[in-house]
Write an enzyme that holds these catalytic residues in place. Structure first.
Site, mmCIF file in Angstrom:
data_model
loop_
_atom_site.group_PDB
_atom_site.id
_atom_site.type_symbol
_atom_site.label_atom_id
_atom_site.label_comp_id
_atom_site.label_asym_id
_atom_site.label_seq_id
_atom_site.Cartn_x
_atom_site.Cartn_y
_atom_site.Cartn_z
ATOM 1 N N HIS A 99 0.806 -1.228 0.000
ATOM 2 C CA HIS A 99 0.000 0.000 0.000
ATOM 3 C C HIS A 99 0.838 1.277 0.000
ATOM 4 O O HIS A 99 0.311 2.348 -0.318
ATOM 5 C CB HIS A 99 -0.921 0.032 1.222
ATOM 6 C CG HIS A 99 -1.947 -1.054 1.256
ATOM 7 N ND1 HIS A 99 -2.808 -1.286 0.217
ATOM 8 C CD2 HIS A 99 -2.243 -1.977 2.215
ATOM 9 C CE1 HIS A 99 -3.604 -2.304 0.522
ATOM 10 N NE2 HIS A 99 -3.276 -2.738 1.730
ATOM 11 N N ASP A 134 -3.258 -10.964 -1.860
ATOM 12 C CA ASP A 134 -3.730 -10.384 -0.596
ATOM 13 C C ASP A 134 -5.207 -10.027 -0.755
ATOM 14 O O ASP A 134 -5.670 -9.753 -1.861
ATOM 15 C CB ASP A 134 -2.898 -9.119 -0.327
ATOM 16 C CG ASP A 134 -3.039 -8.566 1.071
ATOM 17 O OD1 ASP A 134 -4.124 -8.064 1.399
ATOM 18 O OD2 ASP A 134 -2.048 -8.602 1.824
ATOM 19 N N HIS A 136 -6.560 -7.370 0.153
ATOM 20 C CA HIS A 136 -6.637 -5.940 -0.167
ATOM 21 C C HIS A 136 -5.971 -5.659 -1.515
ATOM 22 O O HIS A 136 -4.961 -6.281 -1.852
ATOM 23 C CB HIS A 136 -5.946 -5.115 0.923
ATOM 24 C CG HIS A 136 -6.547 -5.295 2.282
ATOM 25 N ND1 HIS A 136 -6.020 -6.160 3.233
ATOM 26 C CD2 HIS A 136 -7.633 -4.722 2.858
ATOM 27 C CE1 HIS A 136 -6.758 -6.110 4.320
ATOM 28 N NE2 HIS A 136 -7.746 -5.251 4.123
ATOM 29 N N ASP A 223 -4.182 -12.657 4.528
ATOM 30 C CA ASP A 223 -5.481 -12.212 5.022
ATOM 31 C C ASP A 223 -6.620 -12.624 4.102
ATOM 32 O O ASP A 223 -7.793 -12.358 4.404
ATOM 33 C CB ASP A 223 -5.499 -10.697 5.262
ATOM 34 C CG ASP A 223 -4.910 -9.898 4.115
ATOM 35 O OD1 ASP A 223 -4.621 -10.488 3.058
ATOM 36 O OD2 ASP A 223 -4.724 -8.672 4.274
#
Length: 397
Positions: A99, A134, A136, A223
């Site tokens: 990120h 991931d 995200h 995750d």
């Protein structure tokens, strides 16, 4: 960091990245803040912290800059070793902080080691593929390469319902020369192994066929597993690892990193299993007894099983429609882009390079090393000439 060649797995001590190496992507002002802010002096850096997005998701903690230098250094080091054919797979489970932006922290990511690793690989490879599993969206990596055709980013992630970071629509495909070189696979709650691989395998097969990368960087955030404290997918360890094993079958040099994961005993299971897959070793399903054995109750198994009753919001027609649209976008990549290499840039980190002075002060050799890196960054537009001197000046503070 772990490296793997055809004969053995080796553990490599990570070399801390120098500020000038972080400056290949991040701005000098941001690096300056990372280098000097501590929990004790945050009040002195309030304005800068607000500018660079330090908040409850990106807190300041003791040892922050050393942490960033270590995990970023490991990914850069892995890329260098791949470039020199010292291994065919490099693993950095501490990396994968996808990120982080050029001048911003985001989502507990401070330095984007993935971007730095890809920039290193681009010195030797005309094309690099980035794959993100991931839960995200890999927004920081996509943003860094949104305008280029030398890096194809592919992200499989949860999208919608205000889920962080809120980006990664299927319509986001890149711009200018990078148009169609950003692929997003936005999934819904309850994504299970069958649904995930109904998209992952055909999409990645086509990507490898048309893009023909010289190297792969794969972010393996855990995750997306079932039972994650922040996630909402329903992947088993087997299904998650199947994606890693599938990419390995293409026999392309690969840098593999960690990422998110908020149920720590499941993260440990996942990356232990995927390490075994990458080294092609059979490991028993039953976990051996250790001091941490009770973390893995009640089954004491390596596998994280999917929920039996969790609803899968991804309906068959939704998956088919998305697959058709993504494959149609890939048709626009008529051929793999070529790049002429006139001169190979200097390595950001030599395979066996260590800073010569434990107190952090450069001698003539390491000063020359920083000069070479700064020169490359200027010539290739990674940083401005006025940024280079500032990064170099602060490198040993």
């Amino acid at each position: 960091m772990l490296t793997l060649d055809d004969s053995f797995l080796a553990l490599q001590r990570a070399v801390k990245a120098q500020p000038s190496q972080l400056g290949q992507f991040h701005s000098p002002e941001y690096i300056e803040l990372l280098a000097h802010v501590t929990p004790d002096n945050m009040s002195e850096h309030g304005a800068a912290m607000n500018r660079h997005n330090f908040n409850e998701d990106c807190p300041v903690f003791d040892g922050l800059f050393e942490y960033c230098r270590l995990y970023a250094g490991a990914s850069i080091q892995g890329a260098v070793r791949l470039n020199h054919k010292l291994c065919n797979t490099a693993i950095n489970w501490s990396g994968g902080l996808h990120h982080a932006k050029k001048s911003e922290a985001s989502g507990f990511c401070y330095v984007n080691d993935l971007v730095l690793g890809i920039l290193e690989l681009l010195k030797y490879h005309a094309r690099v593929l980035y794959v993100d599993i991931d839960i995200h969206h890999g927004d920081g990596v996509e943003e860094a390469f949104y305008l280029t055709d030398r890096v194809l980013t592919v992200s499989f992630h949860k999208y919608g319902d205000f889920f962080f970071p809120g980006t990664g629509d299927i319509k986001d495909i890149g711009e200018q020369r990078g148009r169609y070189y950003s692929l997003n696979v936005p999934l819904k709650d309850g994504t299970d192994d069958k649904t995930f691989h109904a998209l992952f395998k055909p999409v990645m097969t086509k990507v490898m066929e048309v893009f023909q990368p010289g190297a792969i960087v794969m972010q393996c955030g855990a995750d997306s597993l079932a039972n994650d404290r922040l996630g909402c997918f329903n992947l088993s360890t087997r299904g998650h690892g199947e994606a890693v094993a599938f990419m390995k079958t293409f026999n392309v040099p690969m840098l593999v990193t960690g990422g998110g994961g908020y149920t720590k005993h499941n993260v440990a299971r996942c990356w232990a299993w995927e390490t075994a897959l990458l080294v092609e070793q059979q490991v028993p399903e039953e976990l051996p007894e250790t001091h941490y054995h009770e973390y893995y109750a009640p089954d004491y198994s390596l596998n994280v099983a999917a929920h039996r009753v969790m609803d899968n919001a991804n309906k068959r027609d939704f998956i088919e429609k998305m697959k058709i649209e993504i494959l149609e976008n890939l048709r626009h990549l008529a051929h793999a882009p070529s790049v002429q290499f006139n001169e190979v840039a200097p390595d950001s980190m030599l395979p066996d390079y260590e800073p010569p002075d434990p107190n952090g002060h450069p001698d003539a050799a390491s000063t020359g090393f920083l000069e070479r890196i700064g020169k490359y960054a200027q010539e290739h537009g990674v940083i401005r000439s006025d940024e280079t001197s500032e990064v170099r000046r602060n490198a040993w503070d």
